[in-house]
Design a protein around this motif. Structure first.
Motif, PDB file in Angstrom:
ATOM      1  N   THR A 141      24.240  37.122  67.616  1.00  0.00           N
ATOM      2  CA  THR A 141      23.099  37.415  66.738  1.00  0.00           C
ATOM      3  C   THR A 141      23.515  38.408  65.658  1.00  0.00           C
ATOM      4  N   ASN A 144      25.658  36.801  63.176  1.00  0.00           N
ATOM      5  CA  ASN A 144      24.867  35.996  62.238  1.00  0.00           C
ATOM      6  C   ASN A 144      24.170  36.884  61.202  1.00  0.00           C
ATOM      7  N   THR A 179      19.829  22.612  61.832  1.00  0.00           N
ATOM      8  CA  THR A 179      19.347  23.076  63.138  1.00  0.00           C
ATOM      9  C   THR A 179      19.922  24.472  63.406  1.00  0.00           C
ATOM     10  N   HIS A 181      20.489  28.075  64.890  1.00  0.00           N
ATOM     11  CA  HIS A 181      20.089  28.743  66.129  1.00  0.00           C
ATOM     12  C   HIS A 181      18.999  29.769  65.810  1.00  0.00           C
ATOM     13  N   SER A 183      18.719  32.699  66.569  1.00  0.00           N
ATOM     14  CA  SER A 183      19.257  34.002  66.169  1.00  0.00           C
ATOM     15  C   SER A 183      19.650  34.002  64.688  1.00  0.00           C
ATOM     16  N   SER A 232      26.289  24.465  61.869  1.00  0.00           N
ATOM     17  CA  SER A 232      26.379  24.699  63.314  1.00  0.00           C
ATOM     18  C   SER A 232      27.602  24.048  63.922  1.00  0.00           C
ATOM     19  N   THR A 235      25.223  23.018  68.084  1.00  0.00           N
ATOM     20  CA  THR A 235      23.822  23.384  68.315  1.00  0.00           C
ATOM     21  C   THR A 235      23.607  23.655  69.806  1.00  0.00           C
ATOM     22  N   VAL A 236      22.619  24.487  70.079  1.00  0.00           N
ATOM     23  CA  VAL A 236      22.498  25.008  71.436  1.00  0.00           C
ATOM     24  C   VAL A 236      21.937  23.977  72.435  1.00  0.00           C
ATOM     25  N   THR A 237      21.203  22.997  71.965  1.00  0.00           N
ATOM     26  CA  THR A 237      20.665  21.987  72.897  1.00  0.00           C
ATOM     27  C   THR A 237      21.544  20.734  72.920  1.00  0.00           C
ATOM     28  N   ASP A 261      27.938  28.947  62.425  1.00  0.00           N
ATOM     29  CA  ASP A 261      27.656  29.568  63.722  1.00  0.00           C
ATOM     30  C   ASP A 261      28.386  28.749  64.790  1.00  0.00           C
TER      31      ASP A 261
END
Ligand SMILES: Cc1ncc(COP(=O)(O)O)c(C=O)c1O
Length: 459
Positions: A141, A144, A179, A181, A183, A232, A235-237, A261
């Motif tokens: 975070t 970022n 997309t 994140h 944060s 990204s 991506t987190v998902t 990120d």
């Protein structure tokens, strides 16, 4: 009245003996301790005038705090993207506290040099060009936030505005992302660019990766100066990677700052090399990555990298006589948010030294194999549906129509068992369960235990 000062606290011998007992208790409990403990509560306790002393702390910790701590450092905590503190990094972190260096302006110890070397090793580990420099942060975070602030500084420079000095009232900017994140969205807010001010770029079908044709169109249509693209990896998902080569080309064409990120997704580069899904990240203006995720060092530790260290310096430096710096190199307090900084580089340095590229790569591969084992079982099971092919270390699934429970109920009961912990997500508008493998302690038996629990819930 009795006074009690740090001088009267126990000796290191006494502390070490106590620590040894705690380590033993921790080790004995880690496999049986609840992986998450949502019912924890701390008794109200008044701050006393009279000193309690170390033994009081020790007793209250072991009876009231330790039993309620979760086994998030163990092998079955699969929420978010959570790493475990590896043994070498744990030891190094103890030393960080023992020596308690302030890695701030440098010139008073070797600590800044260790941080510089650790960052250089990280760029080598990920085969990034040597032009990248950076700073260790409290996490992705904060990295970022530095990405947003450094981008802001650079687009300001092109508009004749020194944002760090005069603010961004006059700044013209447009931020593009597909997309980002959460944060990163928070970082845009903290940098004064606005959590809601970014332009949504569409995603590729059934993916969270950016539709680069739409990005090209949006960049071409944008008449204002000051473009920033947030990409990204991953991506987190969905663990989706933007096409970074194409995104970087477009950024160059439109003079846009590219921030990537790669908090956990950059680790894919250790398995697939620079031609894998992260290809193009080396062209970014700035990169976020997290060490307290997949490098398995203790919290708090992320890294911000940029190929424009002088812009980062212009963003974060402030002149004050008492902060005058004797170090020939840029001090870390002028490259980051905090002035006073923990020696968080040491656990990273120790991990890289102790495990080497090969050891770290092997750990990443183990977690990827574990994620694939779970994904394969889900794919074949009646009670569950794999929402997306497993791309790396994250498994995204939901309860199928044949399951007696819905997805939320499965997740609630799974986590309630205290044996494993997973987190919720949304995939293509549908509620899902996310399960991320990034802990060195995880064994295949842990995956089998989760599979057995899922099978029980489905039947
Ligand atoms: C892609 C990505 N970026 C940023 C973050 C935020 O990381 P941290 O919690 O270390 O600040 C995460 C955490 O999961 C992440 O997955």
């Amino acid at each position: 009245m009795q006074s009690f000062t740090p001088r009267q606290l126990p000796t290191y011998e006494h502390l070490l003996a106590a620590l040894e007992q705690e380590c033993q208790a921790f080790r004995e409990s880690i496999d049986t301790r609840r992986v998450s403990n949502s019912a924890s509560s701390l008794q109200p306790r008044e701050l006393t005038e009279q000193p309690g002393g170390f033994e009081i702390f020790r007793q209250v910790f072991s009876t009231e705090i330790a039993p309620q701590l979760s086994a998030s450092n163990g092998g079955r905590y699969w929420g978010f993207v959570t790493g475990g503190a590896n043994p070498v990094a744990t030891y190094a972190d103890w030393l960080v506290t023992l020596y308690n260096q302030n890695v701030s302006k440098g010139g008073d110890s070797v600590a800044s040099q260790v941080e510089r070397q650790a960052i250089k090793w990280i760029t080598e580990l990920f085969e990034l060009p040597a032009v990248f420099e950076g700073v260790m942060t409290t996490g992705a975070t904060a990295a970022n936030v530095l990405g947003a602030m450094t981008a802001r500084q650079e687009i300001g420079r092109k508009q004749g505005i020194d944002v760090a000095k005069v603010g961004c009232k006059e700044l013209e900017y447009t931020v593009f992302a597909a997309t980002p994140h959460a944060s990163m969205v928070k970082a845009l807010g903290l940098a004064g660019l606005g959590q809601e001010s970014w332009v949504q770029v569409a995603c590729e079908p059934n993916s969270e990766a950016m539709d680069t044709t739409e990005l090209a169109r949006k960049l071409a249509d944008c008449r204002g100066p000051g473009k920033i693209v947030i990409a990204s990896a991953a991506t987190v998902t969905g663990t989706d990677y933007d096409d970074l080569v194409r995104v970087a080309q477009l950024c160059r064409q439109h003079q846009a700052w590219l921030h990537v990120d790669g908090a956990f997704g950059i680790f894919e580069r250790l398995l697939a090399g620079p031609q894998g899904k992260t290809q193009g990240i080396e062209l970014a203006d700035s990169i976020t990555l997290d060490c307290h995720k997949w490098l398995n060092v203790p919290y708090d530790c992320g890294i911000f990298l940029t190929r424009h260290p002088s812009t980062l310096f212009a963003t974060c430096n402030v002149d004050a006589p008492y902060l005058a710096n004797s170090d020939a190199e840029r001090p870390f307090m002028s490259l980051g948010i905090e002035n006073s900084r923990r020696f968080r580089a040491l656990p990273v340095w120790a991990t890289l030294l102790a495990y080497g590229k090969q050891g770290i790569r092997a750990q990443i591969q183990r977690n990827v194999d574990q994620a694939n084992a779970l994904a394969n079982w889900i794919n074949l099971s009646d009670g569950y549906e794999l929402n997306k092919a497993c791309e790396l270390n994250v498994v995204v699934f939901c309860a199928s129509g044949n399951n007696k429970l819905d997805t939320q109920a499965v997740l609630a009961q799974l986590n309630e068992s205290g044996q494993v912990f997973m987190t919720p997500g949304i995939w293509q508008g549908k509620a899902v369960i996310r399960c991320a493998f990034s802990n060195w302690r995880t064994e295949m038996e842990d995956v089998e235990l989760a599979i057995a629990a899922l099978a029980r819930l489905a039947s």
